[in-house]
Design an enzyme around this catalytic site. Structure first.
Site, PDB file in Angstrom:
ATOM      1  N   CYS A   1      -0.064   3.900   2.516  1.00  0.00           N
ATOM      2  CA  CYS A   1       0.346   3.176   3.953  1.00  0.00           C
ATOM      3  C   CYS A   1       1.596   3.885   4.092  1.00  0.00           C
ATOM      4  O   CYS A   1       2.229   4.217   5.296  1.00  0.00           O
ATOM      5  CB  CYS A   1       0.087   1.825   4.038  1.00  0.00           C
ATOM      6  SG  CYS A   1      -1.554   1.229   3.790  1.00  0.00           S
TER       7      CYS A   1
ATOM      8  N   CYS B   1       0.944  -1.228   0.035  1.00  0.00           N
ATOM      9  CA  CYS B   1       0.112   0.045  -0.061  1.00  0.00           C
ATOM     10  C   CYS B   1       0.956   1.335  -0.121  1.00  0.00           C
ATOM     11  O   CYS B   1       1.369   1.587   0.994  1.00  0.00           O
ATOM     12  CB  CYS B   1      -0.976  -0.091   1.264  1.00  0.00           C
ATOM     13  SG  CYS B   1      -1.867   1.576   1.656  1.00  0.00           S
TER      14      CYS B   1
END
Length: 106
Positions: free
Chosen positions: A34, A31
């Site tokens: 993230c 991600c």
């Protein structure tokens, strides 16, 4: 050195019972967003060290907690107080958003 520990689904119930307030970053290695907030989560952990536990959980390896708390998009940062979710921050947001969310509950 990292101040944010990775936890597993199996540790979640103990956290709910033992920690009055904690922050969990629901994340995954693939991600991009993230990875973008990861330094902010580290900064938060350092700023609140000894007062608020700040943790990460990999949703690919730990699907139970993500499902239980309705995490559909990541990054999702949930703040728990007294065993209940009191804040849910989804996406990339400024560091100040994390700080103000934590400050409301300590």
């Amino acid at each position: 050195m990292t101040t944010v520990s990775q936890i597993q689904d199996s540790e979640f119930d103990l956290l709910l019972e033992s920690e009055p307030i904690f922050v969990i970053d629901f994340t995954a290695p693939w991600c991009g967003p993230c990875r973008k907030i990861s330094p902010l989560i580290e900064q938060l952990a350092e700023a609140y060290q000894g007062r608020v536990k700040v943790l990460k959980i990999d949703i690919d390896k730990n699907k139970v907690a993500a499902k239980k708390y309705g995490v559909k998009s990541i990054p999702a940062v949930l703040i728990f107080k007294g065993g209940e979710v009191v804040e849910n921050i989804v996406g990339v947001v400024p560091y100040e958003n994390f700080v103000s969310a934590v400050e409301k509950h300590i």
